[in-house]
Design an enzyme around this catalytic site. Structure first.
Site, PDB file in Angstrom:
ATOM      1  N   SER A 109       0.803  -1.214   0.000  1.00  0.00           N
ATOM      2  CA  SER A 109       0.000   0.000   0.000  1.00  0.00           C
ATOM      3  C   SER A 109       0.840   1.270   0.000  1.00  0.00           C
ATOM      4  O   SER A 109       1.569   1.556  -0.932  1.00  0.00           O
ATOM      5  CB  SER A 109      -0.966  -0.032   1.184  1.00  0.00           C
ATOM      6  OG  SER A 109      -1.846   1.042   1.163  1.00  0.00           O
ATOM      7  N   ASP A 251      -2.885   6.098  -3.536  1.00  0.00           N
ATOM      8  CA  ASP A 251      -1.732   5.514  -2.868  1.00  0.00           C
ATOM      9  C   ASP A 251      -1.226   4.350  -3.710  1.00  0.00           C
ATOM     10  O   ASP A 251      -1.706   4.116  -4.813  1.00  0.00           O
ATOM     11  CB  ASP A 251      -2.079   5.087  -1.439  1.00  0.00           C
ATOM     12  CG  ASP A 251      -3.178   4.044  -1.372  1.00  0.00           C
ATOM     13  OD1 ASP A 251      -3.935   3.915  -2.359  1.00  0.00           O
ATOM     14  OD2 ASP A 251      -3.309   3.362  -0.344  1.00  0.00           O
ATOM     15  N   ASP A 253      -1.506   1.127  -3.835  1.00  0.00           N
ATOM     16  CA  ASP A 253      -2.400   0.092  -4.357  1.00  0.00           C
ATOM     17  C   ASP A 253      -3.769   0.643  -4.746  1.00  0.00           C
ATOM     18  O   ASP A 253      -4.658  -0.119  -5.123  1.00  0.00           O
ATOM     19  CB  ASP A 253      -2.550  -1.062  -3.364  1.00  0.00           C
ATOM     20  CG  ASP A 253      -3.280  -0.681  -2.090  1.00  0.00           C
ATOM     21  OD1 ASP A 253      -3.314   0.528  -1.764  1.00  0.00           O
ATOM     22  OD2 ASP A 253      -3.824  -1.577  -1.422  1.00  0.00           O
ATOM     23  N   ASP A 255      -6.401   1.763  -3.306  1.00  0.00           N
ATOM     24  CA  ASP A 255      -7.677   1.475  -2.655  1.00  0.00           C
ATOM     25  C   ASP A 255      -8.212   2.705  -1.935  1.00  0.00           C
ATOM     26  O   ASP A 255      -9.269   2.661  -1.314  1.00  0.00           O
ATOM     27  CB  ASP A 255      -7.568   0.285  -1.700  1.00  0.00           C
ATOM     28  CG  ASP A 255      -6.600   0.512  -0.543  1.00  0.00           C
ATOM     29  OD1 ASP A 255      -5.841   1.502  -0.580  1.00  0.00           O
ATOM     30  OD2 ASP A 255      -6.594  -0.312   0.396  1.00  0.00           O
TER      31      ASP A 255
END
Length: 476
Positions: A109, A251, A253, A255
């Site tokens: 992440s 960010d 990843d 999400d």
């Protein structure tokens, strides 16, 4: 000869999967291979062939981990569907779309590129309950699956899914009504050199937005470096320079998303939640007229929602706890101050791209600037300080800290809040102070931080983060 016992249960999984420095336990090829074997065993719940989707972000170590996971899963007689670099929410979606038995995302992440991690999703696209993670971990530690080895035609195969990006792009676009577009809207998107570097610009452009892209040239080592949701300064400058309607910072990843208004100011995540919740209620699409968020959200958000006839429900920190509450009580909207927003009518996890489209949709429908939408939610002064520690000592055993904590909690009684907790993903203590006066909350936060720095801090390596947009509270 008896095999030596492994470490205690629950030493691999943290609050958001397995995470650590790549090529250092637990993120080594050897352990990852075993995790793949254990997960494949757990997900083989029906007759016939089984399939698991594997996605990743752009970290250099993703190749190593992807290969080890693939080997482990195939060794248990389960096929692997490789989709390459895609956002975490894309893996949740593809697990459903491809009728797979599970999905796995390789990502750390918001963390620096040296780290990496593994998150598992069920075939419904949901994060695994603690019990499933315990089962996987127990299989790894106990070596109970070592003797289970399919042979001949029972060994799994790996396939590359070439249309995965296109599937996800269309899925995200469908979160907006048909014939709704963003024609001509000037948008700057920062992809953090991460998992959204291909799909995010395509999605915004295909809906008609005029898109300026930064952070879209990953090299394996630059993910999250001075860019993205963790470091929005470059995005702020670009929004002002381009005269854009807004900026979107993902960010690593993707999400979550952090937003910059047309004036170049980062918008507090609670103000984004407020704007989206009020829009849903206005269109009669907010289930049970309720917003689900965490204990970290500002009291000002709760007060604003109450004035708008919207109930605010709080959970423990973490998007998984928000989702659990939403599923248990039939809510459809929730999120965190850090930028995780869950539109359960569209996806089963936080999705930064869907969040961005929904916010742009509010702006287009209302004709209001993002700064105007944000202003509807008036927040109390809030300070967040992180103290990096050398050990996670029980805070209750630190007498000087407890004395100061009790005194400051008493001083804030009725006019503010004070929350102190360890991160679940980093060696960090997070101190959040909220009250009516900025100077007071800053003083309290830094006083408590100074005590912890002295007692358990890392000395010169200790650093503080007082800007909530630089901190991923949702992954803690």
């Amino acid at each position: 000869m008896k095999r030596a016992k492994g470490p205690p249960i629950r030493k691999l999984f943290g609050t958001d999967g397995v995470r650590g420095v790549a090529n250092v336990e637990p993120i080594t090829s050897e352990i990852v291979l075993k995790l793949g074997r254990a997960a494949a065993y757990i997900f083989k719940t029906r007759p016939g062939r089984h399939r698991i989707v594997i996605g990743k972000d752009t970290r250099l170590s993703g190749y190593m981990i992807e290969s080890a996971l693939t080997a482990g899963i195939c060794s248990m007689g389960v096929d692997v569907l490789l989709v390459g670099p895609l956002p975490t929410p894309a893996i949740a979606f593809l697990a459903r779309s491809l009728r797979a038995d599970a999905g796995v995302m390789i990502s750390a992440s918001h963390n620096p590129y040296e780290d990496n991690g593994i998150k598992f999703f069920s075939k419904e696209g949901l994060k695994l309950p603690d019990e499933f993670e315990r089962q996987i971990e127990d299989l790894v530690i106990s070596h109970r699956i070592d003797a289970l080895r399919p042979t001949a035609s029972e060994i799994g195969k790996a396939f590359r899914i070439d249309d995965a990006e296109g599937r996800y792009i269309e899925f995200v676009k469908q979160s907006l009504p048909k014939r709704f577009d963003l024609e001509g809207m000037p948008v700057v998107v920062d992809c953090a050199h991460g998992a959204a570097y291909k799909v995010a610009p395509h999605i915004y452009r295909e809906l008609g937005a005029r898109v300026t892209v930064i952070g879209d040239k990953p090299d394996g080592t630059n993910i999250n470096r001075d860019c993205g949701a963790m470091h929005p300064r470059m995005l702020q400058d670009c929004v002002k320079g381009e005269g854009a309607a807004l900026g979107v910072a993902h960010d690593g990843d993707a999400d979550r998303a952090v937003f910059v208004a047309e004036d170049g100011q980062v918008v507090d995540g609670d103000q984004i939640l407020g704007a989206l919740a009020m829009d849903l209620k206005e269109r009669d699409r907010l289930a049970r007229k309720t917003l689900v968020t965490t204990i970290m959200s500002n009291m000002g958000l709760e007060q604003t929602m109450a004035r708008q006839g919207i109930k605010l429900v709080r959970t423990a920190v973490g998007d998984r706890y928000i989702l659990e509450r939403m599923l248990q009580e039939d809510y459809n909207f929730g999120g965190e101050q850090s930028g995780h927003v869950i539109f359960l009518d569209h996806n089963t996890t936080g999705d930064g791209l869907i969040s961005a489209l929904q916010l742009m949709g509010v702006m287009r429908r209302t004709g209001k600037r993002l700064s105007e939408l944000a202003a509807y939610t008036r927040l109390l002064p809030q300070v967040l300080v992180n103290v990096r520690v050398r050990e996670q000592k029980n805070l209750e055993d630190i007498a000087p800290f407890q004395r100061a904590l009790r005194a400051r909690q008493s001083a804030l009684s009725g006019v503010g809040r004070l929350l102190v907790r360890y991160s679940g993903t980093e060696p960090v203590v997070r101190i959040m102070v909220e009250g009516e006066e900025q100077a007071m909350v800053e003083s309290i936060a830094h006083e408590l931080a100074d005590i912890l720095r002295k007692e358990i801090g890392l000395g010169d390596m200790t650093h503080e983060i007082t800007d909530v947009f630089k901190d991923d509270m949702g992954k803690a």
